[in-house]
Design an enzyme around this catalytic site. Structure first.
Site, PDB file in Angstrom:
ATOM      1  N   TYR A 262      64.826 -58.662 -23.266  1.00 17.97           N
ATOM      2  CA  TYR A 262      65.271 -57.375 -22.714  1.00 17.97           C
ATOM      3  C   TYR A 262      64.379 -56.210 -23.150  1.00 17.97           C
ATOM      4  CZ  TYR A 262      69.636 -59.925 -21.899  1.00 17.97           C
ATOM      5  OH  TYR A 262      70.561 -60.835 -21.494  1.00 17.97           O
TER       6      TYR A 262
ATOM      7  N   HIS B 131      66.768 -50.596 -19.032  1.00 22.45           N
ATOM      8  CA  HIS B 131      67.998 -50.388 -19.795  1.00 22.45           C
ATOM      9  C   HIS B 131      67.713 -50.187 -21.276  1.00 22.45           C
ATOM     10  CE1 HIS B 131      72.154 -50.147 -18.857  1.00 22.45           C
ATOM     11  NE2 HIS B 131      72.558 -51.339 -19.244  1.00 22.45           N
TER      12      HIS B 131
ATOM     13  N   PHE C  98      75.209 -55.772 -27.348  1.00 18.56           N
ATOM     14  CA  PHE C  98      74.767 -55.456 -25.998  1.00 18.56           C
ATOM     15  C   PHE C  98      75.177 -54.033 -25.646  1.00 18.56           C
ATOM     16  CE2 PHE C  98      74.210 -59.988 -25.883  1.00 18.56           C
ATOM     17  CZ  PHE C  98      73.086 -60.126 -25.085  1.00 18.56           C
TER      18      PHE C  98
ATOM     19  N   ASP D  36      69.144 -44.752 -20.957  1.00 16.52           N
ATOM     20  CA  ASP D  36      68.595 -44.725 -19.600  1.00 16.52           C
ATOM     21  C   ASP D  36      69.568 -43.993 -18.674  1.00 16.52           C
ATOM     22  OD1 ASP D  36      70.417 -46.971 -20.020  1.00 16.52           O
ATOM     23  OD2 ASP D  36      69.891 -47.582 -17.982  1.00 16.52           O
TER      24      ASP D  36
END
Length: 194
Positions: A17, A22, A69, A96
């Site tokens: 990620y 994000h 997360f 974001d």
């Protein structure tokens, strides 16, 4: 001496990620940590934390990247505030933002989640929206692409060329908020380029 500022960069854990739109909040913190010569270390609040001074005689910054997360950011943020004995008005969350064009930042002081699940979870866990956000524009998804898919993709090639400047600008905004206050930072960064 004034209380330090807790600066939390939102994102998702794991190398897969790290380049996603994000994760731009965590990218900003990496840039800021490098700038103030701070190193991230594992912390008991389910985060990695780096501490340093914004300027040699400037305010102390506690930079934190939750290991949870994005949508579960509230628990670590509440734990960090409790651990450092800070009120939410000393919290800056970097994240974001789909509703802002790419290569743009906006600073928001207090308010609701604005559709951002990470912010929503922080508000739920801290029982307040009284904290500052540095919102880093990632733009809207093209065509009919779902927003959730778009933010979980890496920045495109042309965006990656501009990204270091965007990260630096967001880091500048954080340092200015800590040193001079939210309104001064809004005045500078909301009128830049207009």
């Amino acid at each position: 001496m004034a209380d330090p500022w807790l600066v939390v960069g939102l994102g998702n854990p794991g190398a897969q990620y790290s380049g996603n739109r994000h994760n731009v909040g965590q990218m900003v913190l990496a840039s800021l940590a490098h700038r103030i010569d701070a190193r991230f270390k594992t912390h008991k609040t389910n985060s990695v934390v780096a501490e340093g001074r914004s300027y040699p005689a400037g305010p102390r910054l506690i930079l934190a990247k939750p290991n949870s997360f994005m949508n579960l950011s509230g628990g670590p943020v509440a734990q960090l505030l409790a651990f450092y004995d800070l009120e939410p008005d000393r919290l800056i969350v970097v994240h974001d933002e789909l509703d802002i064009p790419f290569d743009t930042i906006r600073i928001k002081n207090r308010g609701g989640a604005g559709g951002h699940n990470g912010i929503r979870d922080i508000i739920a866990a801290t029982d307040t929206g009284d904290f500052t956000r540095v919102r880093v524009g990632v733009g809207r998804p093209p065509g009919r692409k779902a927003a959730a898919d778009f933010v979980l993709q890496d920045f495109a090639g042309a965006e990656r060329e501009v990204l270091p400047n965007l990260l630096d600008e967001a880091a500048d905004a954080i340092q200015m908020i800590a040193a001079e206050g939210v309104e001064a930072a809004q005045l500078k960064f909301h009128t830049a380029g207009e």
